[in-house]
Design a protein around this motif. Structure first.
Motif, PDB file in Angstrom:
ATOM      1  N   PHE A   2       2.593   6.338   9.124  1.00 45.29           N
ATOM      2  CA  PHE A   2       2.047   5.472   8.081  1.00 45.29           C
ATOM      3  C   PHE A   2       3.038   4.371   7.701  1.00 45.29           C
ATOM      4  N   TRP A   3       4.314   4.679   7.696  1.00 45.86           N
ATOM      5  CA  TRP A   3       5.327   3.659   7.409  1.00 45.86           C
ATOM      6  C   TRP A   3       5.293   2.556   8.465  1.00 45.86           C
ATOM      7  N   LEU A   4       5.164   2.945   9.720  1.00 50.57           N
ATOM      8  CA  LEU A   4       5.074   1.959  10.792  1.00 50.57           C
ATOM      9  C   LEU A   4       3.816   1.100  10.660  1.00 50.57           C
ATOM     10  N   ALA A   5       2.790   1.658  10.012  1.00 49.43           N
ATOM     11  CA  ALA A   5       1.552   0.912   9.791  1.00 49.43           C
ATOM     12  C   ALA A   5       1.613   0.042   8.537  1.00 49.43           C
ATOM     13  N   GLY A   6       2.737   0.071   7.815  1.00 49.59           N
ATOM     14  CA  GLY A   6       2.920  -0.819   6.674  1.00 49.59           C
ATOM     15  C   GLY A   6       2.827  -0.182   5.306  1.00 49.59           C
ATOM     16  N   PHE A   7       2.754   1.146   5.228  1.00 50.85           N
ATOM     17  CA  PHE A   7       2.636   1.834   3.948  1.00 50.85           C
ATOM     18  C   PHE A   7       4.013   2.218   3.404  1.00 50.85           C
ATOM     19  N   ASP A   8       4.133   2.219   2.068  1.00 49.31           N
ATOM     20  CA  ASP A   8       5.241   2.904   1.410  1.00 49.31           C
ATOM     21  C   ASP A   8       4.849   4.375   1.314  1.00 49.31           C
ATOM     22  N   VAL A   9       5.769   5.262   1.667  1.00 49.05           N
ATOM     23  CA  VAL A   9       5.460   6.680   1.848  1.00 49.05           C
ATOM     24  C   VAL A   9       6.216   7.536   0.836  1.00 49.05           C
ATOM     25  N   PRO A  19       4.393  10.368  15.353  1.00 54.12           N
ATOM     26  CA  PRO A  19       4.069   9.277  14.426  1.00 54.12           C
ATOM     27  C   PRO A  19       3.021   8.312  14.953  1.00 54.12           C
ATOM     28  N   ALA A  20       2.891   8.211  16.259  1.00 57.76           N
ATOM     29  CA  ALA A  20       1.894   7.291  16.821  1.00 57.76           C
ATOM     30  C   ALA A  20       0.489   7.623  16.326  1.00 57.76           C
ATOM     31  N   TYR A  21       0.218   8.888  16.048  1.00 59.94           N
ATOM     32  CA  TYR A  21      -1.125   9.283  15.606  1.00 59.94           C
ATOM     33  C   TYR A  21      -1.470   8.623  14.261  1.00 59.94           C
ATOM     34  N   THR A  22      -0.574   8.783  13.303  1.00 61.21           N
ATOM     35  CA  THR A  22      -0.886   8.257  11.974  1.00 61.21           C
ATOM     36  C   THR A  22      -0.602   6.763  11.865  1.00 61.21           C
ATOM     37  N   GLU A  23       0.165   6.209  12.777  1.00 60.21           N
ATOM     38  CA  GLU A  23       0.262   4.748  12.810  1.00 60.21           C
ATOM     39  C   GLU A  23      -1.111   4.154  13.145  1.00 60.21           C
ATOM     40  N   LEU A  24      -1.800   4.748  14.122  1.00 63.04           N
ATOM     41  CA  LEU A  24      -3.149   4.303  14.464  1.00 63.04           C
ATOM     42  C   LEU A  24      -4.093   4.448  13.274  1.00 63.04           C
ATOM     43  N   ILE A  25      -4.058   5.630  12.628  1.00 62.82           N
ATOM     44  CA  ILE A  25      -4.919   5.870  11.467  1.00 62.82           C
ATOM     45  C   ILE A  25      -4.551   4.935  10.327  1.00 62.82           C
ATOM     46  N   GLY A  26      -3.261   4.737  10.104  1.00 60.62           N
ATOM     47  CA  GLY A  26      -2.806   3.871   9.018  1.00 60.62           C
ATOM     48  C   GLY A  26      -3.264   2.438   9.181  1.00 60.62           C
ATOM     49  N   ARG A  27      -3.254   1.937  10.401  1.00 56.35           N
ATOM     50  CA  ARG A  27      -3.692   0.553  10.626  1.00 56.35           C
ATOM     51  C   ARG A  27      -5.196   0.421  10.370  1.00 56.35           C
ATOM     52  N   GLN A  28      -5.959   1.443  10.740  1.00 55.31           N
ATOM     53  CA  GLN A  28      -7.383   1.421  10.433  1.00 55.31           C
ATOM     54  C   GLN A  28      -7.609   1.496   8.923  1.00 55.31           C
ATOM     55  N   MET A  67       0.844  -1.195   0.000  1.00 60.96           N
ATOM     56  CA  MET A  67       0.000   0.000   0.000  1.00 60.96           C
ATOM     57  C   MET A  67       0.876   1.241   0.000  1.00 60.96           C
ATOM     58  N   THR A  68       0.367   2.309  -0.588  1.00 60.42           N
ATOM     59  CA  THR A  68       1.127   3.550  -0.712  1.00 60.42           C
ATOM     60  C   THR A  68       0.332   4.712  -0.146  1.00 60.42           C
ATOM     61  N   VAL A  69       1.047   5.691   0.397  1.00 59.51           N
ATOM     62  CA  VAL A  69       0.404   6.897   0.908  1.00 59.51           C
ATOM     63  C   VAL A  69       1.184   8.112   0.427  1.00 59.51           C
ATOM     64  N   LEU A  70       0.468   9.129  -0.025  1.00 59.32           N
ATOM     65  CA  LEU A  70       1.068  10.422  -0.350  1.00 59.32           C
ATOM     66  C   LEU A  70       0.959  11.296   0.888  1.00 59.32           C
ATOM     67  N   ASP A  71       2.097  11.729   1.389  1.00 58.13           N
ATOM     68  CA  ASP A  71       2.194  12.532   2.608  1.00 58.13           C
ATOM     69  C   ASP A  71       2.355  13.990   2.195  1.00 58.13           C
ATOM     70  N   ALA A  72       1.221  14.687   2.041  1.00 61.68           N
ATOM     71  CA  ALA A  72       1.230  16.063   1.530  1.00 61.68           C
ATOM     72  C   ALA A  72       1.476  17.054   2.654  1.00 61.68           C
ATOM     73  N   TYR A  73       2.222  18.122   2.351  1.00 61.23           N
ATOM     74  CA  TYR A  73       2.709  19.072   3.359  1.00 61.23           C
ATOM     75  C   TYR A  73       3.527  18.290   4.393  1.00 61.23           C
ATOM     76  N   CYS A  74       4.477  17.505   3.909  1.00 63.93           N
ATOM     77  CA  CYS A  74       5.094  16.471   4.744  1.00 63.93           C
ATOM     78  C   CYS A  74       5.998  17.004   5.834  1.00 63.93           C
ATOM     79  N   ASN A  75       6.589  18.202   5.641  1.00 62.19           N
ATOM     80  CA  ASN A  75       7.516  18.732   6.628  1.00 62.19           C
ATOM     81  C   ASN A  75       8.607  17.704   6.942  1.00 62.19           C
ATOM     82  N   ILE A  76       8.922  17.474   8.204  1.00 63.76           N
ATOM     83  CA  ILE A  76      10.009  16.576   8.559  1.00 63.76           C
ATOM     84  C   ILE A  76       9.605  15.103   8.520  1.00 63.76           C
ATOM     85  N   GLY A  77       8.292  14.806   8.499  1.00 65.27           N
ATOM     86  CA  GLY A  77       7.878  13.422   8.316  1.00 65.27           C
ATOM     87  C   GLY A  77       7.299  12.716   9.516  1.00 65.27           C
TER      88      GLY A  77
END
Length: 227
Positions: A17-24, A204-213, A1-11
């Motif tokens: 999302f990477w921790l949730a299994g996405f290519d970023v 990153p914990a925030y989007t790891e939760l969202i990414g897993r969902q 799975m892939t995710v576009l990280d828009a307005y990515c800043n430092i990441g």
């Protein structure tokens, strides 16, 4: 799975999302030499509209200066320096037809969002509060975890007196707000030691939760479209 990280800043977002299994893949209008994933320099709204449909998921956290408390009332002239990016970003996201999530801090911008999820560092055992609101679209649904009660003070100076506290204020340079290692630990961000970059990120914990969902839903949504 892939995710576009828009307005990515430092990441911070992308790392979750990477921790949730996405290519970023990240995009930002400014160079981000410490961004830990493939990076495109460019306008986020234009990139979402032109390429967003190629991704399984799109995440966007538009800069909030247009709607922040520093540009309210007598500071209207300061507000006029910034573009209102929330609505153009949402329009570009909806144009792609892909699942997406928008992130904003509490404030006026969040009042122009449908708040599907609010996250706080205490929910993840982090020593930072950093409330953030999220709107989901493109068929994505987000479950709301319980908002855990906060534990005591935020460390720092108040009216000339220093208070110890369980949490750190991750912004600015003064006021006894903590060292860089303390900030890194509090936020779960260890690939940069630049205060400004840490301060502008989300844990990153925030989007790891969202990414897993999201990961649990994307395959189902794609199968539904294919059938």
């Amino acid at each position: 799975m892939t995710v576009l990280d828009a307005y990515c800043n430092i990441g911070g977002t992308g790392m979750g999302f990477w921790l949730a299994g996405f290519d970023v893949v990240g995009v930002d209008i400014l160079d981000q030499p410490r961004y830990p994933f493939p990076f495109l320099r460019g306008d986020a709204v234009e990139t979402i509209a032109a390429h967003g449909q190629r991704f399984d998921l799109i995440s966007a956290g538009p800069p909030c200066q247009f709607d922040c408390t520093l540009t309210v009332g007598t500071n209207q002239a300061r507000r006029d320096r910034y573009a209102d990016l929330l609505e153009p970003t949402r329009e570009a996201l909806e144009f792609t037809g892909r699942p997406y999530v928008i992130e904003q801090p509490p404030g006026r911008a969040s009042r122009r969002m449908r708040i599907d999820l609010t996250l706080c560092g205490e929910m993840f055992g982090l020593r930072v509060l950093r409330h953030r609101n999220f709107e989901a679209g493109g068929g994505l649904r987000l479950d709301r975890p319980s908002h855990v009660p906060h534990r005591g003070r935020v460390a720092g100076y108040r009216h000339g007196r220093h208070y110890d506290g369980h949490y750190f204020q991750v912004y600015g340079n003064g006021g006894g707000k903590g060292t860089v290692p303390e900030w890194q630990q509090a936020m779960g961000i260890h690939w940069t030691d630049v205060r400004r970059e840490i301060a502008e990120a989300i844990p990153p914990a925030y989007t790891e939760l969202i990414g897993r969902q999201a990961a649990a839903q994307i395959g189902v949504m794609d199968e539904a479209v294919a059938s």
